[in-house]
Design a protein around this motif. Structure first.
Motif, mmCIF file in Angstrom:
data_model
loop_
_atom_site.group_PDB
_atom_site.id
_atom_site.type_symbol
_atom_site.label_atom_id
_atom_site.label_comp_id
_atom_site.label_asym_id
_atom_site.label_seq_id
_atom_site.Cartn_x
_atom_site.Cartn_y
_atom_site.Cartn_z
ATOM 1 N N GLY A 14 16.567 39.474 25.225
ATOM 2 C CA GLY A 14 16.243 38.476 24.208
ATOM 3 C C GLY A 14 14.844 37.924 24.405
ATOM 4 O O GLY A 14 14.326 37.831 25.513
ATOM 5 N N GLY A 15 14.204 37.558 23.321
ATOM 6 C CA GLY A 15 12.864 36.960 23.394
ATOM 7 C C GLY A 15 12.978 35.515 23.806
ATOM 8 O O GLY A 15 12.984 34.620 22.968
ATOM 9 N N GLY A 16 13.071 35.264 25.091
ATOM 10 C CA GLY A 16 13.355 33.926 25.594
ATOM 11 C C GLY A 16 12.214 32.945 25.496
ATOM 12 O O GLY A 16 12.421 31.749 25.638
ATOM 13 N N SER A 17 10.993 33.395 25.267
ATOM 14 C CA SER A 17 9.877 32.454 25.268
ATOM 15 C C SER A 17 9.582 31.871 23.886
ATOM 16 O O SER A 17 8.859 30.879 23.789
ATOM 17 C CB SER A 17 8.621 33.140 25.802
ATOM 18 N N GLU A 18 10.130 32.464 22.842
ATOM 19 C CA GLU A 18 9.797 31.990 21.497
ATOM 20 C C GLU A 18 10.216 30.537 21.240
ATOM 21 O O GLU A 18 9.423 29.764 20.692
ATOM 22 C CB GLU A 18 10.396 32.903 20.434
ATOM 23 N N PRO A 19 11.418 30.097 21.620
ATOM 24 C CA PRO A 19 11.758 28.685 21.387
ATOM 25 C C PRO A 19 10.815 27.725 22.102
ATOM 26 O O PRO A 19 10.488 26.660 21.586
ATOM 27 C CB PRO A 19 13.184 28.554 21.937
ATOM 28 N N PHE A 20 10.356 28.131 23.277
ATOM 29 C CA PHE A 20 9.457 27.260 24.028
ATOM 30 C C PHE A 20 8.071 27.207 23.388
ATOM 31 O O PHE A 20 7.363 26.214 23.513
ATOM 32 C CB PHE A 20 9.392 27.715 25.485
ATOM 33 N N LYS A 21 7.692 28.275 22.694
ATOM 34 C CA LYS A 21 6.435 28.249 21.939
ATOM 35 C C LYS A 21 6.527 27.236 20.805
ATOM 36 O O LYS A 21 5.584 26.486 20.552
ATOM 37 C CB LYS A 21 6.117 29.634 21.389
ATOM 38 N N TRP A 22 7.662 27.223 20.109
ATOM 39 C CA TRP A 22 7.851 26.251 19.025
ATOM 40 C C TRP A 22 7.841 24.831 19.571
ATOM 41 O O TRP A 22 7.193 23.939 19.018
ATOM 42 C CB TRP A 22 9.167 26.514 18.296
ATOM 43 N N MET A 23 8.584 24.620 20.661
ATOM 44 C CA MET A 23 8.653 23.272 21.225
ATOM 45 C C MET A 23 7.297 22.836 21.777
ATOM 46 O O MET A 23 6.894 21.686 21.613
ATOM 47 C CB MET A 23 9.723 23.216 22.317
ATOM 48 N N GLY A 24 6.584 23.739 22.415
ATOM 49 C CA GLY A 24 5.266 23.402 22.947
ATOM 50 C C GLY A 24 4.259 23.112 21.857
ATOM 51 O O GLY A 24 3.456 22.173 21.964
ATOM 52 N N GLY A 25 4.291 23.902 20.788
ATOM 53 C CA GLY A 25 3.395 23.652 19.659
ATOM 54 C C GLY A 25 3.685 22.336 18.984
ATOM 55 O O GLY A 25 2.774 21.586 18.604
ATOM 56 N N GLY A 26 4.960 22.023 18.820
ATOM 57 C CA GLY A 26 5.340 20.745 18.222
ATOM 58 C C GLY A 26 4.932 19.571 19.085
ATOM 59 O O GLY A 26 4.424 18.560 18.596
ATOM 60 N N LEU A 27 5.135 19.712 20.387
ATOM 61 C CA LEU A 27 4.747 18.640 21.303
ATOM 62 C C LEU A 27 3.233 18.460 21.327
ATOM 63 O O LEU A 27 2.734 17.329 21.357
ATOM 64 C CB LEU A 27 5.266 18.948 22.707
ATOM 65 N N ALA A 28 2.500 19.562 21.262
ATOM 66 C CA ALA A 28 1.035 19.471 21.215
ATOM 67 C C ALA A 28 0.571 18.758 19.946
ATOM 68 O O ALA A 28 -0.358 17.942 19.983
ATOM 69 C CB ALA A 28 0.422 20.861 21.300
ATOM 70 N N ALA A 29 1.224 19.050 18.805
ATOM 71 C CA ALA A 29 0.866 18.379 17.552
ATOM 72 C C ALA A 29 1.153 16.882 17.625
ATOM 73 O O ALA A 29 0.359 16.063 17.156
ATOM 74 C CB ALA A 29 1.631 19.005 16.383
ATOM 75 N N ILE A 30 2.271 16.520 18.237
ATOM 76 C CA ILE A 30 2.622 15.101 18.382
ATOM 77 C C ILE A 30 1.599 14.391 19.273
ATOM 78 O O ILE A 30 1.108 13.308 18.938
ATOM 79 C CB ILE A 30 4.049 14.952 18.955
ATOM 80 N N LEU A 31 1.273 15.005 20.395
ATOM 81 C CA LEU A 31 0.315 14.377 21.319
ATOM 82 C C LEU A 31 -1.080 14.266 20.710
ATOM 83 O O LEU A 31 -1.757 13.247 20.861
ATOM 84 C CB LEU A 31 0.262 15.153 22.632
ATOM 85 N N LEU A 32 -1.516 15.325 20.021
ATOM 86 C CA LEU A 32 -2.837 15.311 19.409
ATOM 87 C C LEU A 32 -2.950 14.234 18.336
ATOM 88 O O LEU A 32 -3.869 13.414 18.347
ATOM 89 C CB LEU A 32 -3.171 16.677 18.808
ATOM 90 N N SER A 33 -1.997 14.209 17.414
ATOM 91 C CA SER A 33 -2.091 13.226 16.333
ATOM 92 C C SER A 33 -1.841 11.813 16.846
ATOM 93 O O SER A 33 -2.464 10.865 16.375
ATOM 94 C CB SER A 33 -1.113 13.582 15.212
#
Length: 105
Positions: free
Chosen positions: A74-93
């Protein structure tokens, strides 16, 4: 037509000057010195919408993690990419909002 309804719902927070109501209560942007009018307001609401998009990214990542294939293939890293991108957007804004409120206030 549907986008007009969504925009009216999101911007309904502007109706109540004390905050409250709408999707982002109390999200009245602070005016930035030297940047008046609709540009400042659109920029302020854009940062709040970026926070909401980040929350959506984190939520989608959690969902993908819950329903993902847990086997070795299974592609185990994809959910963490979504969560990391979302967290980065929250921190940046969030940091940009804090910086702009510090400049304007």
């Amino acid at each position: 037509m549907a986008m007009e309804r969504v925009a009216a719902f999101i911007l309904a927070a502007d109706d109540d000057k004390e905050g409250g109501g709408g999707l982002i209560p109390g999200a009245k942007p602070t005016k930035i010195p030297g940047m008046d009018g609709p540009v400042s307001e659109i920029f302020g609401y854009g940062l709040w919408l970026l926070i909401l998009a980040g929350v959506g990214g984190v939520a989608f990542g959690v969902y993908k993690l819950a329903v993902s294939d847990k086997s070795r293939n299974g592609g185990g890293s994809e959910p963490f990419k979504w969560m990391g991108g979302g967290l980065a957007a929250i921190l940046l804004s969030g940091s940009l909002i804090a910086i702009l409120n510090g400049i304007a206030g």
